[in-house]
Design a protein around this motif. Structure first.
Motif, short mmCIF file in Angstrom:
data_model
loop_
_atom_site.label_atom_id
_atom_site.label_comp_id
_atom_site.label_asym_id
_atom_site.label_seq_id
_atom_site.Cartn_x
_atom_site.Cartn_y
_atom_site.Cartn_z
N LEU A 108 0.84 -1.19 0.00
CA LEU A 108 0.00 0.00 0.00
C LEU A 108 0.88 1.25 0.00
N GLU A 109 1.98 1.17 0.76
CA GLU A 109 2.89 2.33 0.80
C GLU A 109 3.53 2.56 -0.56
N LYS A 110 3.86 1.44 -1.24
CA LYS A 110 4.47 1.54 -2.58
C LYS A 110 3.55 2.26 -3.55
N LEU A 111 2.24 2.09 -3.36
CA LEU A 111 1.27 2.70 -4.28
C LEU A 111 1.16 4.21 -4.08
N LYS A 112 1.76 4.68 -3.01
CA LYS A 112 1.73 6.12 -2.69
C LYS A 112 0.30 6.65 -2.57
N LEU A 113 -0.51 5.88 -1.88
CA LEU A 113 -1.88 6.34 -1.61
C LEU A 113 -1.84 7.29 -0.42
N PRO A 114 -2.84 8.16 -0.27
CA PRO A 114 -2.84 9.07 0.88
C PRO A 114 -2.84 8.28 2.19
N ASP A 115 -2.14 8.83 3.21
CA ASP A 115 -2.02 8.14 4.50
C ASP A 115 -3.39 7.82 5.10
N ALA A 116 -4.32 8.79 4.95
CA ALA A 116 -5.66 8.58 5.54
C ALA A 116 -6.33 7.38 4.90
N LEU A 117 -6.12 7.20 3.60
CA LEU A 117 -6.74 6.07 2.90
C LEU A 117 -6.09 4.75 3.31
N ILE A 118 -4.75 4.77 3.45
CA ILE A 118 -4.05 3.55 3.88
C ILE A 118 -4.58 3.11 5.25
N GLU A 119 -4.81 4.10 6.11
CA GLU A 119 -5.31 3.78 7.44
C GLU A 119 -6.72 3.17 7.35
N GLU A 120 -7.54 3.77 6.49
CA GLU A 120 -8.91 3.25 6.32
C GLU A 120 -8.89 1.84 5.77
N TYR A 148 -5.66 -8.45 1.04
CA TYR A 148 -6.64 -7.64 1.75
C TYR A 148 -7.92 -7.66 0.91
N TRP A 149 -9.01 -8.13 1.48
CA TRP A 149 -10.30 -8.10 0.77
C TRP A 149 -11.12 -6.92 1.26
N LEU A 150 -11.67 -6.15 0.31
CA LEU A 150 -12.39 -4.92 0.67
C LEU A 150 -13.83 -4.96 0.14
N ASP A 151 -14.76 -4.36 0.88
CA ASP A 151 -16.14 -4.27 0.43
C ASP A 151 -16.24 -3.36 -0.79
N ILE A 152 -17.08 -3.76 -1.75
CA ILE A 152 -17.22 -2.97 -2.98
C ILE A 152 -17.71 -1.55 -2.68
N GLN A 153 -18.65 -1.44 -1.74
CA GLN A 153 -19.19 -0.10 -1.42
C GLN A 153 -18.08 0.82 -0.91
N LYS A 154 -17.17 0.24 -0.12
CA LYS A 154 -16.04 1.03 0.39
C LYS A 154 -15.14 1.45 -0.77
N VAL A 155 -14.89 0.50 -1.69
CA VAL A 155 -14.01 0.78 -2.83
C VAL A 155 -14.59 1.92 -3.66
N LEU A 156 -15.90 1.87 -3.90
CA LEU A 156 -16.55 2.94 -4.68
C LEU A 156 -16.47 4.27 -3.93
N ASN A 192 -6.51 -0.36 6.03
CA ASN A 192 -6.04 -1.25 7.10
C ASN A 192 -7.14 -1.56 8.11
N ASN A 193 -7.98 -0.55 8.37
CA ASN A 193 -9.05 -0.74 9.35
C ASN A 193 -10.19 -1.61 8.83
N HIS A 194 -10.44 -1.53 7.52
CA HIS A 194 -11.62 -2.21 6.98
C HIS A 194 -11.33 -3.52 6.27
N ALA A 195 -10.06 -3.78 5.95
CA ALA A 195 -9.76 -4.97 5.14
C ALA A 195 -9.95 -6.26 5.91
N LEU A 196 -10.43 -7.25 5.18
CA LEU A 196 -10.46 -8.61 5.71
C LEU A 196 -9.16 -9.26 5.21
N ILE A 197 -8.28 -9.61 6.15
CA ILE A 197 -6.96 -10.11 5.75
C ILE A 197 -7.00 -11.63 5.68
N GLN A 198 -6.60 -12.16 4.52
CA GLN A 198 -6.57 -13.63 4.40
C GLN A 198 -5.25 -14.08 3.81
#
Lengths: 203, 205
Positions: free
Chosen positions: B6-18, B100-108, B20-26
């Motif tokens: 995620l850090e490599k993608l250079k996404l905003p810190d706030a988004l990386i935190e979100e 990291y699996w993310l909900d589609i609604q969150k992704v949108l 991390n908080n919402h992902a289902l890790i498998q």
């Protein structure tokens, strides 16, 4: 017209982005060699069209598309500069909208178009994947029958007025091979050959 | 927690935190099928570590389309966000992997808030389409020897090793040909001094 096409038209109309272009049967709507499609998005509004890839001198049939199946045709170009990977020829008269990319990203309500884009990406990935499966698993008879069936389905007819030359070009086989294959399909009662047309039976 | 991708993608810190908080890790082990063609999976994935492969399958046939690795766009993009439709491909772990699996609604929602995230999501669709077209082209115009050599070179790059511990059965499955054809093609590549075939490994020269 389907609900999604109407929704797209409404959004584009609000932004004064509605520029319709009409194409006659056999006109080339999109050309994979042209840079135009890297900078302009194409929305398919009406008609039936045939998608194919050109590798050197040979054509490779991909799929038929029709109204409401795929809305944004060159999805590959929306967020990248990747060149267009296929050409599109009108099978029936077609109507499309061309939108310069910069206008697309200036649309206020672009976010409502993203789910539609993802739907188009999904449909396109299925169609290309089917084309790969056909390439690796089907012999000429199966390819030809699949082509005729897809075309008949898209045109909503049972009888296709199609020349052997056209089939030969689309499927990249000689006219003689196509004729022999059609004869075999007729023996299997899958098609009925007439002097100027082919009837798809059991369809 | 492995957030290096995620850090490599250079996404905003706030988004990386979100994320991390919402992902289902498998986590998945090497060789495990993650999603099969035809199954329903309404989550959007980001590969955090490991290596994945995407294949088209039809009855007994299967053909490798592309790999998802950490160095390129690590997004797993097969979904129609609008309708819950089944997967078109098979997704397998080539190495032990974490997603990291993310909900589609969150992704949108994040796509609306962060242009960079939205661009990654849709660019990954485009690269997937490009891979599909490249596979189709390769199947149409390339000989088995060319396809096999390209496959070995790619795999060598992805695993960052000139020595590949790979079985003929795996190559045959990925390229949708018989094991005998692979053995013959490997002999030809060895004669052309493009590879060296050892008992359990292949060295790509």
């Amino acid at each position: 017209m389907d609900l999604i096409t109407n929704q797209i038209i409404k959004i584009l109309d609000n932004e004064h982005c509605l520029n319709y272009y009409r194409f006659l049967s056999n006109d080339l709507i999109m050309n994979q060699e042209s840079d135009f499609f890297t900078n302009n998005l194409v929305v398919f509004i009406e008609g039936v069209a045939e998608a194919f890839c050109e590798y050197g001198d040979t054509n490779n049939f991909l799929f038929f598309t029709q109204t409401a199946q795929i809305h944004f045709l060159n999805t590959i170009n929306v967020f990248t500069e990747i060149p267009l990977q296929f050409s599109l020829k009108a099978t029936t008269p077609c109507k499309v909208i061309f939108i310069p990319k910069e206008n697309f990203f200036n649309i206020k309500d672009t976010s409502s178009l993203y789910p539609i884009l993802s739907q188009d990406y999904y449909t396109l990935q299925q169609l290309i994947s089917d084309s790969i499966i056909n390439t690796i698993t089907k012999n000429l008879d199966e390819l030809l029958y699949a082509y005729l069936k897809q075309k008949a389905t898209a045109l909503k007819v049972e009888e296709l007025y199609v020349h052997r030359n056209e089939l030969s070009e689309s499927l990249d086989f000689s006219r003689e091979s196509i004729s022999r294959s059609l004869r075999r399909l007729e023996q299997q009662s899958r098609v009925l050959r007439k002097p100027r047309s082919i009837i798809i039976t059991g369809f | 927690m492995p957030i290096s991708n995620l850090e490599k993608l250079k996404l905003p810190d706030a988004l990386i935190e979100e994320i991390n908080n919402h992902a289902l890790i498998q986590s998945y082990t090497k060789g495990e099928t993650i999603v099969s063609k035809g199954s329903f999976h309404n989550k959007y994935g980001i590969l955090i570590s490991g290596l994945l492969k995407v294949s088209v399958v039809h009855e007994t046939n299967s053909l490798l389309i592309y790999h998802i690795d950490q160095d390129n766009i690590p997004f797993i993009t097969f979904l129609d966000f609008k309708n819950n439709l089944p997967f078109t491909f098979d997704l397998c772990a080539v190495e032990n992997s974490t997603i990291y699996w993310l909900d589609i609604q969150k992704v949108l929602h994040w796509g609306d808030l962060y242009d960079s995230f939205r661009n990654y999501v849709f660019q990954s669709y485009s690269f997937q389409h490009l891979s599909l077209f490249n596979t189709l082209k390769s199947e149409k115009i390339n000989s088995l020897n060319t396809k096999l050599y390209t496959y070995l070179v790619n795999k060598s790059k992805l695993l960052n090793s000139k020595q590949l511990a790979i079985l003929n059965t795996e190559i045959a499955k990925d390229l949708n040909v018989s094991q005998n054809s692979i053995s013959n093609a490997l002999k030809i590549l060895a004669k052309e001094k493009k590879i060296i075939k050892y008992t359990n490994t292949i060295a790509v020269l």
